[in-house]
Design an enzyme around this catalytic site. Sequence first.
Site, short mmCIF file in Angstrom:
data_model
loop_
_atom_site.label_atom_id
_atom_site.label_comp_id
_atom_site.label_asym_id
_atom_site.label_seq_id
_atom_site.Cartn_x
_atom_site.Cartn_y
_atom_site.Cartn_z
N LYS A 1 0.83 -1.20 0.00
CA LYS A 1 0.00 0.00 0.00
C LYS A 1 0.87 1.26 0.00
CE LYS A 1 -1.59 2.05 3.54
NZ LYS A 1 -2.23 2.42 4.83
N ASP B 1 -6.42 1.23 1.10
CA ASP B 1 -6.41 1.39 2.56
C ASP B 1 -7.78 0.99 3.10
OD1 ASP B 1 -8.09 3.46 1.83
OD2 ASP B 1 -7.11 4.96 3.10
#
Length: 233
Positions: free
Chosen positions: A143, A161
């Site tokens: 991420k 997220d």
Amino acid sequence: MAETNSQRARVTKKPRAGRRPAAAEAARIEEIFARLAAANPEPKTELGYKNPFTLLVAVVLSAQATDAGVNKATPALFAQADTPAKMAALGEERVRDLIKTIGLYRAKAKNIVALSRLLVERHGGDVPRTREELTALPGVGRKTANVVLNVAFGEPVIAVDTHIFRVSNRLPLASGKTPEEVEAGLERIVPEKYLLHAHHWLILHGRYVCKARRPECPRCLIADLCRFKAKTI
């Protein structure tokens, strides 16, 4: 951050394989992103940063913390260390003192100093432009790497997220049990022209409208396109 073609990150783009949405669903997805784009044509990260390195540090600090909380701590940190060499020289103890208002600050200080040293030793002080090299750095997961690639280097990748995971499953856009499944699904179905900013549109929508506990559906600009059964309207 504008980049020339020669400066763009080298992310290996695979063909968007997998089952494509039916015509009606493709039209719905197109309309969702068209509305988000019309409302916010040039979305930006809410993290404060000066350059790709400080962006990388800010994203590492944002794990299990809010952007607002990170932004309160980073001005003092970046005033003293806005390059890998300066951060490595600052040392773990001083970094820890400067970020102690952020959750998990001890582990984050250790990772920030360690990744700074590796950037100097292995990359000449530059932030690498491939996902593989980024995720090889301490404290940098997929991420975080995707955020840096997207924001700093203009790559059309999606960093999933908690907000994107929730919104994508709720609407739904791309359903999945893991962030990786949702990322793959979104990169397959989001129209190409919206991929660059899709990450920010979905994060901001989840942060301010499609909230975890009580989504604010009455003011949602895509409420009529949403199939979430627990809508508040």
